[in-house]
Design an enzyme around this catalytic site. Sequence first.
Site: not given
Ligand code: ADP
Length: 182
Positions: A17, A40, A123, A127
């Site tokens: 992203i 994040d 999430s 999460y």
């Molecule tokens: P949450 O705490 O809301 O679960 P996470 O960051 O742990 O947030 O995960 C949310 C989603 O984002 C997961 O499916 C993870 O694989 C994905 N994710 C992690 N890094 C990236 C990135 N750079 N771009 C897009 N999605 C990502």
Amino acid sequence: MRVKINNSILELVEGDITQQDTEAIVNAANSGLRGGSGVDGAIHRAGGPQIMEECRKIGGCPTGGAVITTGGRLKARYVVHTVGPIYHGGGKGEAELLASAYRNSLTIALDKGVGSIAFPSISTGAYGYPLEEAARIALKAVIDFLNEHGEITLIRFVLFGPAAYKAYADELKFLKGSTKKV
Ligand code: ADP
């Protein structure tokens, strides 16, 4: 995969992203807006310290809510920080909170005049929300929003890895009844 909802595009891609060229990208933040792991951490690393400076001033965000900051060094002009629910089995209002996270993110982006926005799968990492259920809620929430707000012309889900992409693609095929392929 892309479908058309009225005059808007709903698109699924596999990728990162932080690399998106939409006007806004959405961060799956925590309620303290403190940064962290997963998407994040990736957004703050790629976007630089200006994003955290604004997060500190804002101070926090309730679960299901959304706030907006600069995109810093990202291609995107804005980052929308939303807080998805932690999954506790599904009986604690998680589905409604997850749908709210998507709706409030779109509403705050629309207030800034954003026409294109990219979401991660909120999430479903730390999460713990089951991917298939989260995909259904996420897609339904954004399709409902697009049916009411044609001002947003592109919503892109950026799925991190093939399993997430497949879950969203399967769900979108299932929901597609009222939408047209482009
Ligand atoms: P949450 O705490 O809301 O679960 P996470 O960051 O742990 O947030 O995960 C949310 C989603 O984002 C997961 O499916 C993870 O694989 C994905 N994710 C992690 N890094 C990236 C990135 N750079 N771009 C897009 N999605 C990502």
